[in-house]
Design a protein around this motif. Structure first.
Motif, PDB file in Angstrom:
ATOM      1  N   PHE A 299       0.844  -1.191   0.000  1.00 20.65           N
ATOM      2  CA  PHE A 299       0.000   0.000   0.000  1.00 20.65           C
ATOM      3  C   PHE A 299       0.883   1.247   0.000  1.00 20.65           C
ATOM      4  O   PHE A 299       1.663   1.457   0.936  1.00 20.65           O
ATOM      5  CB  PHE A 299      -0.912   0.015   1.227  1.00 20.65           C
ATOM      6  N   ARG A 300       0.742   2.056  -1.038  1.00 18.36           N
ATOM      7  CA  ARG A 300       1.535   3.282  -1.149  1.00 18.36           C
ATOM      8  C   ARG A 300       0.866   4.475  -0.469  1.00 18.36           C
ATOM      9  O   ARG A 300       1.413   5.563  -0.485  1.00 18.36           O
ATOM     10  CB  ARG A 300       1.767   3.613  -2.630  1.00 18.36           C
ATOM     11  N   HIS A 301      -0.311   4.247   0.131  1.00 16.42           N
ATOM     12  CA  HIS A 301      -1.038   5.346   0.756  1.00 16.42           C
ATOM     13  C   HIS A 301      -0.569   5.496   2.202  1.00 16.42           C
ATOM     14  O   HIS A 301      -0.675   4.570   3.004  1.00 16.42           O
ATOM     15  CB  HIS A 301      -2.543   5.078   0.719  1.00 16.42           C
ATOM     16  N   SER A 302      -0.043   6.673   2.534  1.00 19.68           N
ATOM     17  CA  SER A 302       0.483   6.896   3.885  1.00 19.68           C
ATOM     18  C   SER A 302      -0.601   6.809   4.938  1.00 19.68           C
ATOM     19  O   SER A 302      -0.357   6.352   6.067  1.00 19.68           O
ATOM     20  CB  SER A 302       1.178   8.266   3.950  1.00 19.68           C
ATOM     21  N   GLN A 303      -1.832   7.238   4.594  1.00 23.29           N
ATOM     22  CA  GLN A 303      -2.917   7.173   5.566  1.00 23.29           C
ATOM     23  C   GLN A 303      -3.244   5.726   5.932  1.00 23.29           C
ATOM     24  O   GLN A 303      -3.482   5.415   7.110  1.00 23.29           O
ATOM     25  CB  GLN A 303      -4.165   7.871   5.011  1.00 23.29           C
ATOM     26  N   ILE A 304      -3.251   4.840   4.962  1.00 25.84           N
ATOM     27  CA  ILE A 304      -3.507   3.414   5.225  1.00 25.84           C
ATOM     28  C   ILE A 304      -2.419   2.845   6.117  1.00 25.84           C
ATOM     29  O   ILE A 304      -2.685   2.126   7.093  1.00 25.84           O
ATOM     30  CB  ILE A 304      -3.598   2.637   3.903  1.00 25.84           C
ATOM     31  N   GLN A 305      -1.160   3.133   5.798  1.00 20.67           N
ATOM     32  CA  GLN A 305      -0.049   2.617   6.589  1.00 20.67           C
ATOM     33  C   GLN A 305      -0.133   3.097   8.040  1.00 20.67           C
ATOM     34  O   GLN A 305       0.030   2.316   8.984  1.00 20.67           O
ATOM     35  CB  GLN A 305       1.279   3.051   5.964  1.00 20.67           C
ATOM     36  N   GLN A 306      -0.405   4.399   8.227  1.00 25.30           N
ATOM     37  CA  GLN A 306      -0.495   4.954   9.574  1.00 25.30           C
ATOM     38  C   GLN A 306      -1.667   4.368  10.344  1.00 25.30           C
ATOM     39  O   GLN A 306      -1.549   4.051  11.536  1.00 25.30           O
ATOM     40  CB  GLN A 306      -0.632   6.482   9.492  1.00 25.30           C
ATOM     41  N   PHE A 307      -2.795   4.170   9.663  1.00 26.57           N
ATOM     42  CA  PHE A 307      -3.971   3.617  10.348  1.00 26.57           C
ATOM     43  C   PHE A 307      -3.719   2.183  10.793  1.00 26.57           C
ATOM     44  O   PHE A 307      -4.114   1.789  11.901  1.00 26.57           O
ATOM     45  CB  PHE A 307      -5.193   3.673   9.418  1.00 26.57           C
ATOM     46  N   ILE A 308      -3.067   1.379   9.967  1.00 30.92           N
ATOM     47  CA  ILE A 308      -2.761  -0.009  10.341  1.00 30.92           C
ATOM     48  C   ILE A 308      -1.821  -0.040  11.540  1.00 30.92           C
ATOM     49  O   ILE A 308      -1.984  -0.853  12.466  1.00 30.92           O
ATOM     50  CB  ILE A 308      -2.166  -0.767   9.141  1.00 30.92           C
ATOM     51  N   ARG A 309      -0.841   0.860  11.582  1.00 31.04           N
ATOM     52  CA  ARG A 309       0.062   0.920  12.740  1.00 31.04           C
ATOM     53  C   ARG A 309      -0.704   1.283  14.013  1.00 31.04           C
ATOM     54  O   ARG A 309      -0.455   0.723  15.089  1.00 31.04           O
ATOM     55  CB  ARG A 309       1.172   1.929  12.481  1.00 31.04           C
ATOM     56  N   GLU A 310      -1.633   2.228  13.899  1.00 24.40           N
ATOM     57  CA  GLU A 310      -2.431   2.604  15.064  1.00 24.40           C
ATOM     58  C   GLU A 310      -3.303   1.442  15.526  1.00 24.40           C
ATOM     59  O   GLU A 310      -3.464   1.215  16.733  1.00 24.40           O
ATOM     60  CB  GLU A 310      -3.308   3.822  14.722  1.00 24.40           C
ATOM     61  N   ALA A 311      -3.871   0.692  14.576  1.00 21.96           N
ATOM     62  CA  ALA A 311      -4.702  -0.456  14.949  1.00 21.96           C
ATOM     63  C   ALA A 311      -3.880  -1.522  15.659  1.00 21.96           C
ATOM     64  O   ALA A 311      -4.364  -2.187  16.586  1.00 21.96           O
ATOM     65  CB  ALA A 311      -5.368  -1.039  13.704  1.00 21.96           C
ATOM     66  N   LEU A 312      -2.625  -1.731  15.242  1.00 18.72           N
ATOM     67  CA  LEU A 312      -1.766  -2.720  15.893  1.00 18.72           C
ATOM     68  C   LEU A 312      -1.366  -2.293  17.303  1.00 18.72           C
ATOM     69  O   LEU A 312      -1.213  -3.136  18.190  1.00 18.72           O
ATOM     70  CB  LEU A 312      -0.505  -2.954  15.049  1.00 18.72           C
ATOM     71  N   LYS A 313      -1.211  -0.991  17.515  1.00 16.00           N
ATOM     72  CA  LYS A 313      -0.772  -0.499  18.819  1.00 16.00           C
ATOM     73  C   LYS A 313      -1.927  -0.345  19.799  1.00 16.00           C
ATOM     74  O   LYS A 313      -1.732  -0.463  21.011  1.00 16.00           O
ATOM     75  CB  LYS A 313      -0.062   0.845  18.653  1.00 16.00           C
ATOM     76  N   SER A 314      -3.112  -0.046  19.313  1.00 15.00           N
ATOM     77  CA  SER A 314      -4.239   0.260  20.189  1.00 15.00           C
ATOM     78  C   SER A 314      -4.897  -1.014  20.701  1.00 15.00           C
ATOM     79  O   SER A 314      -5.040  -2.003  19.981  1.00 15.00           O
ATOM     80  CB  SER A 314      -5.271   1.111  19.442  1.00 15.00           C
ATOM     81  N   ARG A 315      -5.328  -0.985  21.966  1.00 17.17           N
ATOM     82  CA  ARG A 315      -6.056  -2.108  22.551  1.00 17.17           C
ATOM     83  C   ARG A 315      -7.550  -1.993  22.293  1.00 17.17           C
ATOM     84  O   ARG A 315      -8.272  -2.974  22.459  1.00 17.17           O
ATOM     85  CB  ARG A 315      -5.803  -2.177  24.058  1.00 17.17           C
ATOM     86  N   GLU A 316      -7.995  -0.820  21.917  1.00 17.59           N
ATOM     87  CA  GLU A 316      -9.399  -0.592  21.612  1.00 17.59           C
ATOM     88  C   GLU A 316      -9.576  -0.417  20.106  1.00 17.59           C
ATOM     89  O   GLU A 316      -8.629  -0.043  19.401  1.00 17.59           O
ATOM     90  CB  GLU A 316      -9.900   0.660  22.343  1.00 17.59           C
ATOM     91  N   PRO A 317     -10.786  -0.685  19.586  1.00 14.91           N
ATOM     92  CA  PRO A 317     -11.027  -0.446  18.156  1.00 14.91           C
ATOM     93  C   PRO A 317     -10.798   1.015  17.782  1.00 14.91           C
ATOM     94  O   PRO A 317     -11.117   1.926  18.551  1.00 14.91           O
ATOM     95  CB  PRO A 317     -12.499  -0.851  17.985  1.00 14.91           C
ATOM     96  N   VAL A 318     -10.227   1.229  16.638  1.00 15.93           N
ATOM     97  CA  VAL A 318      -9.968   2.588  16.148  1.00 15.93           C
ATOM     98  C   VAL A 318     -10.751   2.808  14.859  1.00 15.93           C
ATOM     99  O   VAL A 318     -10.997   1.876  14.092  1.00 15.93           O
ATOM    100  CB  VAL A 318      -8.461   2.817  15.914  1.00 15.93           C
ATOM    101  N   GLU A 319     -11.161   4.060  14.630  1.00 17.06           N
ATOM    102  CA  GLU A 319     -11.913   4.424  13.439  1.00 17.06           C
ATOM    103  C   GLU A 319     -11.280   5.664  12.821  1.00 17.06           C
ATOM    104  O   GLU A 319     -10.706   6.507  13.524  1.00 17.06           O
ATOM    105  CB  GLU A 319     -13.380   4.707  13.779  1.00 17.06           C
ATOM    106  N   SER A 320     -11.416   5.775  11.507  1.00 15.81           N
ATOM    107  CA  SER A 320     -10.871   6.929  10.808  1.00 15.81           C
ATOM    108  C   SER A 320     -11.474   6.998   9.417  1.00 15.81           C
ATOM    109  O   SER A 320     -11.924   5.983   8.862  1.00 15.81           O
ATOM    110  CB  SER A 320      -9.340   6.847  10.723  1.00 15.81           C
ATOM    111  N   ASP A 321     -11.513   8.220   8.867  1.00 15.82           N
ATOM    112  CA  ASP A 321     -11.932   8.432   7.483  1.00 15.82           C
ATOM    113  C   ASP A 321     -10.695   8.685   6.648  1.00 15.82           C
ATOM    114  O   ASP A 321      -9.873   9.561   6.964  1.00 15.82           O
ATOM    115  CB  ASP A 321     -12.888   9.630   7.389  1.00 15.82           C
ATOM    116  N   LEU A 322     -10.541   7.900   5.594  1.00 13.59           N
ATOM    117  CA  LEU A 322      -9.367   7.976   4.738  1.00 13.59           C
ATOM    118  C   LEU A 322      -9.760   8.558   3.388  1.00 13.59           C
ATOM    119  O   LEU A 322     -10.825   8.243   2.853  1.00 13.59           O
ATOM    120  CB  LEU A 322      -8.756   6.585   4.540  1.00 13.59           C
ATOM    121  N   VAL A 323      -8.895   9.405   2.862  1.00 16.92           N
ATOM    122  CA  VAL A 323      -9.129  10.028   1.557  1.00 16.92           C
ATOM    123  C   VAL A 323      -8.048   9.543   0.608  1.00 16.92           C
ATOM    124  O   VAL A 323      -6.849   9.715   0.876  1.00 16.92           O
ATOM    125  CB  VAL A 323      -9.117  11.564   1.656  1.00 16.92           C
TER     126      VAL A 323
END
Length: 571
Positions: A299-323
């Motif tokens: 995935f070349r999209h920085s937003q996708i990469q950052q969101f996946i990292r946040e999901a791996l680090k967070s113990r709770e579900p995370v949500e975000s809108d990606l453009v």
């Protein structure tokens, strides 16, 4: 290269054990026989030496050397042995096989030395006198408790060697016979053991290739039969488990493939475990190329990469809108991520669910534009009516000429407002009918319908000296809703007249293509820029509001842009 098959290993092992056993038995037998023969020969020579000593004791003590030589010869011929009589100083006084005067001093001989010390001596060595191996046994002469001489007897070892060679030959021959008998027996036993194992090996290879329905049927020792039964049980259990896992995997893949939402599963190292078709389509990647590769690599999209990292680090579900930026337009994704855990509640990765909300965002934008456009369209006639009414109330009623003109304007604006409201009601009614499938479709002659629609616009066309041409087969019949189709054609022709210059032409055509009938209205006007084409059928959307009002007021523009959505393409 040595053949290492089980059959040959067992066969060669049996032969090796057989040969080792035969060799050990032969060696032990020959060694025991050798010791026995030598011990027996020693005892025999010792007894003969004692016998000679008894017969020569008196003659030796009296010094009758001549008589001793004669007696030694007689005893030698009678016993088949060599007899030698030696003094205390080692001098040979009698010998049955050689002249004593020509013999060396024997005090240094091992057996003589032992006898001179008072014991019984023996030795084995090569005799240069007789040119053969001999066994020597010596016993001492005693007189008054003192050693006075030695009696030595000797026998050649040729007989013992010949006896041992004969026995060795017989043992070797017997070993060869036993080996010849053991060879086929070993071959039979090795095959009896190896054949079932070879059959189990072949079935195990089938199991490894996925053929878990085959079963092993062998005949052999009980242990091998038990092993075959265990392999059959294992294959049956593996087949059942693999079928269950395969069914679950197929169900999972079917569910993921049929989901509208995109699903991505990654491990703790950000490597992609699984991705379904929807997610691959959203992110413009291929499923087979993404499996097993890292997230930044796929995935070349920085937003996708950052969101996946946040999901791996967070113990709770995370949500975000990606453009996501695309060449044509922006795409909007709603992402939800949560950690992925195993049966031991250990975090092993994360799962990401993507929803494509581009259409919803676009509809929200259209709704906002619709509200703004309708508000603007409604505000214009209302503001105009209010302004002229206030002007009349301010005293314009006392001016008949102005009052009449103002009232005509108010009436015209009221008509515009009424047209807008009618369009809104028509849109609402059409959408309700569409949802309820309440629009009536019937076979209609298309050319007659087009002529009726064109007649409604002829007055305005004649005012601008615009000619309208109809190109349609009179026999063409189409399944459609006549009022809606007629209104749609009227709107298109009215727009064509409105935005066309004087002394031009408009062509209304109906053609059949791919089992469809396409109705088109072509004019010689200015046209619409390409960037506005995607929004052409949005409700109340205007390319140029100022020009629309100059070309005939907002009511015409409203009707053309809204009702053009209701064109019916018949099959």
């Amino acid at each position: 290269m040595i053949n290492k098959t089980l059959h040959h290993q067992i066969y060669l092992s049996y032969l090796l054990i057989t040969f080792i056993a035969l060799g050990a038995i032969g060696w032990y037998s020959l060694s025991s026989l050798h010791d026995f023969l030598y011990e027996r020969t020693f005892k025999d020579l010792e007894a003969r030496a004692n016998l000679v000593r008894t017969q020569t004791q008196d003659l030796f003590q009296s010094g009758q050397h001549r008589r001793l030589r004669q007696l030694a010869d007689e005893l030698s011929r009678a016993g088949g042995m060599r007899v030698t009589l030696i003094t205390k100083k080692g001098k040979v006084i009698a010998d049955s096989h050689r002249d004593p005067l020509q013999m060396d001093n024997h005090a240094t001989r091992p057996e003589v030395g032992q006898a001179l010390k008072g014991g019984h001596g023996s030795s084995q060595r090569y005799s240069h006198t007789l040119k053969e191996d001999l066994m020597y046994v010596a016993v001492p002469y005693r007189h008054s408790g003192q050693v006075t001489g030695v009696v030595r007897t000797a026998l050649p070892l040729t007989l013992i060697h010949e006896t041992l060679e004969g026995i060795t030959y017989k043992i070797a021959l017997a070993g060869l016979v036993i080996a010849l008998i053991a060879t086929p027996i070993s071959l039979f036993v090795s095959r009896r053991i190896s054949r079932p194992l070879l059959a189990m090996k072949e079935h195990a290879e089938r199991f490894a290739k996925g053929d878990l329905r085959s079963r092993i049927h062998v005949e052999g020792p009980e242990d091998i039969d038990n092993l075959a039964d265990a392999l059959n049980t294992m294959a049956a259990q593996l087949d059942d488990r693999i079928r269950t896992i395969t069914a679950q995997r197929n169900e999972q893949e079917a569910i993921l493939a049929s989901m509208v939402e995109g699903v991505i599963a990654v491990d703790s190292d950000e490597a992609i475990i699984s991705i379904n078709q929807s997610a691959a389509r959203f992110l413009e990647v291929r499923v087979e190329e993404a499996q097993g590769r890292s997230v930044p690599e796929v995935f070349r999209h920085s937003q996708i990469q950052q969101f996946i990292r946040e999901a791996l680090k967070s113990r709770e579900p995370v949500e975000s809108d990606l453009v996501l930026d695309r060449p044509d337009e922006e795409h909007y994704l709603q992402a939800v991520g949560t950690v992925l855990k195993d049966a031991g509640d250990t975090t092993i990765g994360a799962v990401i669910v993507l929803n494509d909300v581009t259409r919803l965002r676009r509809l929200e934008n259209v709704r906002r534009d619709f509200v703004a456009n309708v508000s603007h369209e409604l505000r214009t006639p209302i503001t105009s009516i209010k302004g002229f009414v206030e002007t009349l109330l301010s005293g314009a009623l006392n001016e008949p000429e102005n009052a009449e003109r103002f009232l005509q304007i108010v009436a015209k604006q009221a008509d515009r407002l009424n047209a807008i409201i009618n369009d809104l009601l028509s849109l609402s009614r059409i959408e309700q009918d569409s949802e309820k499938e309440g629009i009536v479709i019937q076979k209609t002659e298309l050319r007659a319908l087009l002529e009726t629609a064109v007649q409604q616009c002829n007055a305005r066309a004649l005012g601008k000296n615009i000619g309208i041409e109809i190109d349609c087969d009179p026999a063409l019949q189409v399944a459609l809703n006549p009022p809606l189709m007629e209104q749609a054609v009227v709107n298109l022709v009215d727009n064509a007249i409105k935005y066309s210059g004087d002394d031009t032409a408009i062509r209304v055509a109906a053609v059949t293509a791919h089992r469809q009938v396409v109705v088109s209205v072509k004019d010689q006007g200015r046209g619409i820029e390409r960037e506005h084409l995607p929004r052409l059928f949005e409700r109340f959307y205007r390319v140029d509001k100022a020009r629309s009002r100059q070309m005939g007021g907002p009511d015409s523009g409203l009707r053309s842009s809204s009702t053009s959505r209701r064109r019916t393409v018949a099959k």
